[in-house]
Design an enzyme around this catalytic site. Structure first.
Site, PDB file in Angstrom:
ATOM      1  N   HIS A  55       0.938  -1.123   0.019  1.00  0.00           N
ATOM      2  CA  HIS A  55      -0.037   0.001   0.203  1.00  0.00           C
ATOM      3  C   HIS A  55       0.804   1.163   0.069  1.00  0.00           C
ATOM      4  O   HIS A  55       1.051   1.886   1.062  1.00  0.00           O
ATOM      5  CB  HIS A  55      -0.972  -0.004   1.304  1.00  0.00           C
ATOM      6  CG  HIS A  55      -1.919  -1.051   1.203  1.00  0.00           C
ATOM      7  ND1 HIS A  55      -3.165  -0.955   1.830  1.00  0.00           N
ATOM      8  CD2 HIS A  55      -2.071  -2.150   0.407  1.00  0.00           C
ATOM      9  CE1 HIS A  55      -4.058  -2.030   1.510  1.00  0.00           C
ATOM     10  NE2 HIS A  55      -3.417  -2.705   0.750  1.00  0.00           N
ATOM     11  N   GLU A  61     -12.708   2.450  -5.469  1.00  0.00           N
ATOM     12  CA  GLU A  61     -13.404   3.776  -5.578  1.00  0.00           C
ATOM     13  C   GLU A  61     -12.763   4.787  -6.739  1.00  0.00           C
ATOM     14  O   GLU A  61     -11.750   4.349  -7.031  1.00  0.00           O
ATOM     15  CB  GLU A  61     -13.331   4.649  -4.285  1.00  0.00           C
ATOM     16  CG  GLU A  61     -13.896   4.037  -2.934  1.00  0.00           C
ATOM     17  CD  GLU A  61     -13.552   4.928  -1.867  1.00  0.00           C
ATOM     18  OE1 GLU A  61     -14.343   4.593  -0.719  1.00  0.00           O
ATOM     19  OE2 GLU A  61     -12.684   5.706  -1.810  1.00  0.00           O
TER      20      GLU A  61
END
Length: 401
Positions: A176, A269
Site C-alpha cells: 500500500h 473507488e
C-alpha cells in the site's frame, strides 16, 4: 507517531449520536456513490500491437518526444524503450551509486513505481520517479526523486538525482504505497500515499503521511496555500486524507482531479479529489473486508466525501487515463481504469455533465492483469500487462480496426 485506533471509534461513536436523517450527507454535495459490479465485455473493434515484451513487472510508462518510452519495472530497473522495442537500462535502483536501494521482493507491492515528465520537460529535462526506498533498521518509505534527462552520443541518460520528498514515518511493511504522480495546472504536483495496510486508522490523523495525498512544488518545497500548512499537529504537505491504497490519479479535461483506489475484497473507488477533504477510510466506506464482512457500518457521514463510484467485487484498479485523441472518437473524454484482479480495462463513459455513465470491460480476451493504461501523444491507447509467472509482460498499443 501516536496510536490512533481510538480515532475510528470516536468517529463511529459521534456518528451514532446523530440522527439517521443525517447519515447520507457529505461535505461534497456529491450524490450517493454508484455501485459498479461486473459489466458486459465491449465489442472487439480494435487490434493490439506489441510494442515491447520481456518486461519484468512493469509499473508505469512515460512518452518521450523522440517516440520512445521510459518504463519502470517494479523490481527496480528504469528502462528506455525505443520505437523499435529495444530496451536499455538507464538506472538499476537495486545497485545505483548514491541512491537508496529499492525495497522489493516476493509477496510485496513495494518497488519502483511511477515515472512522469515535468510539464516543461522540453526545456528542463526533468523526470520524476517514485519508489519504495530502503532505510535504516530494515525499514523503507516512499520517496519522490527528480532527475535530469539527456540524450547524448552514448544514448539516453539520467543524472542530477535529487530527493524531493520522503513519506513519514518509515515502515517495515511492503504494501500500500500509492505513488502515482500528476502535475496540476498551477505547476504543483500531487502524489497519493497508501496506508501501509497495517496503519489504516492513521489515514484519519494528520501527523503522518499514511492514507494521504500530498501536494508539493516541483522542487519538493511545500506550497504555502496547502490546506493544513501552519496547522499544529498536521504535516504541511497533506492535500487530502482518508485514503486506503490509491493507484491512479489524473487531471481531467474539466479541471477535476480524479483518483482511484483499492478497497479490500470490495469497495474500490473513483474519487473527486478536493482541497483538504476527508475520504473516510476506514471509518466511512462501502468496503468489504477479506473476511466478507463490512469494514465499517457507515457508508456516508457528515464531514466525509462520497466516492463517485465504488466497485464490488473489487476489480483492483491500477492505472487511470482519460482518453483524448482522434483515433477513437467515440471514446473522447471517457475514463479507462486498468484492472489487476478481474483482468480487464474498465471503460467508463463520461457524460456531458461530468457524471459517470455506462461501463464496459475491455481486453478480457487476453486474460491478462493490466498494470497501467495511457493515452499516447499519437492518439492511440497504450496498455501495460503484468505477467506474474515469467518476465514477459508487455507494452500493447490499441489500434482501431
Amino acid at each position: 507517531m501516536r496510536k490512533s485506533l481510538s480515532i475510528t471509534f470516536l468517529l463511529i461513536f459521534s456518528a451514532l449520536m446523530t440522527s439517521c436523517s443525517n447519515q447520507g450527507a457529505s461535505t461534497s454535495g456529491e450524490k450517493t456513490s454508484q455501485l459498479a459490479d461486473r459489466v458486459d465485455a465491449a465489442p472487439i473493434n480494435y487490434r493490439l500491437e506489441t510494442v515491447a515484451d520481456g518486461l519484468d513487472y512493469p509499473w508505469s510508462l512515460a512518452f518521450l518526444p523522440d517516440g520512445g518510452f521510459l518504463v519502470t519495472q517494479r523490481t527496480g530497473k528504469l528502462l528506455y524503450i525505443g520505437e523499435d522495442g529495444k530496451k536499455q537500462t538507464l538506472i538499476d535502483f537495486n545497485a545505483a551509486q548514491g541512491l537508496a536501494a529499492v525495497h522489493s521482493g516476493p509477496g510485496m507491492q513495494a518497488g519502483l513505481f511511477d515515472v512522469v515528465l515535468h510539464p516543461d520537460f522540453a526545456n528542463n529535462g526533468w523526470v520524476y520517479i517514485s519508489y519504495a526506498a530502503k532505510q535504516a533498521d530494515d525499514k523503507n518509505t516512499l520517496v519522490l526523486m527528480r532527475f535530469t534527462y539527456s540524450d547524448s552520443a552514448n544514448g539516453p541518460q539520467l543524472g542530477q538525482a535529487k530527493r524531493l520528498f520522503s513519506a513519514a514515518p518509515a515502515r517495515i511493511q511492503g504494501n500500500h504505497y500509492g505513488a502515482r504522480i500528476i502535475f496540476m495546472q498551477d505547476g504543483t504536483l500531487l502524489m497519493p500515499i497508501g496506508d501501509a495496510f497495517h496503519f489504516r486508522e492513521e489515514a484519519q490523523t494528520l501527523d503522518n503521511h499514511f492514507g494521504k495525498i500530498v501536494r508539493l512544488n516541483d522542487d519538493g518545497s511545500v506550497p504555502g496555500d496547502n490546506p493544513f500548512a501552519g496547522q499544529k499537529d498536521a504535516l504541511p504537505e497533506i492535500w487530502s486524507y482518508g485514503h486506503r491504497n490509491p493507484q491512479g490519479i489524473i487531471l481531467a479535461a474539466d479541471g477535476r482531479v480524479l483518483e482511484n483506489e483499492h478497497g479490500p475484497a470490495g469497495g474500490d473507488e473513483i474519487n473527486h479529489i478536493k482541497r483538504g477533504a476527508n475520504y473516510g477510510w476506514p471509518s466511512v466506506t462501502y468496503a468489504l473486508d477479506y473476511s466478507g464482512g463490512r469494514v465499517s457500518p457507515f457508508e456516508a457521514l457528515d464531514g466525509t466525501e462520497q466516492s463517485l463510484v465504488h466497485f464490488t467485487p473489487s476489480i483492483a484498479p491500477s492505472g487511470f487515463a482519460q482518453y483524448s485523441g482522434d483515433k477513437f472518437p467515440d471514446w473522447e473524454g471517457d475514463l479507462f481504469l486498468s484492472a489487476l484482479a478481474l483482468r480487464h480495462v474498465r471503460h467508463i463513459k463520461m457524460n456531458a455533465d461530468g457524471s459517470l455513465g455506462e461501463q464496459q470491460e475491455l481486453f478480457t480476451e487476453l486474460g491478462s492483469r493490466f498494470r497501467d493504461v495511457r493515452t499516447g501523444p499519437d492518439g492511440y491507447l497504450f496498455l501495460l500487462t503484468e505477467d506474474q509467472e515469467t518476465a514477459n509482460s508487455k507494452i500493447l498499443k490499441v489500434i482501431p480496426k
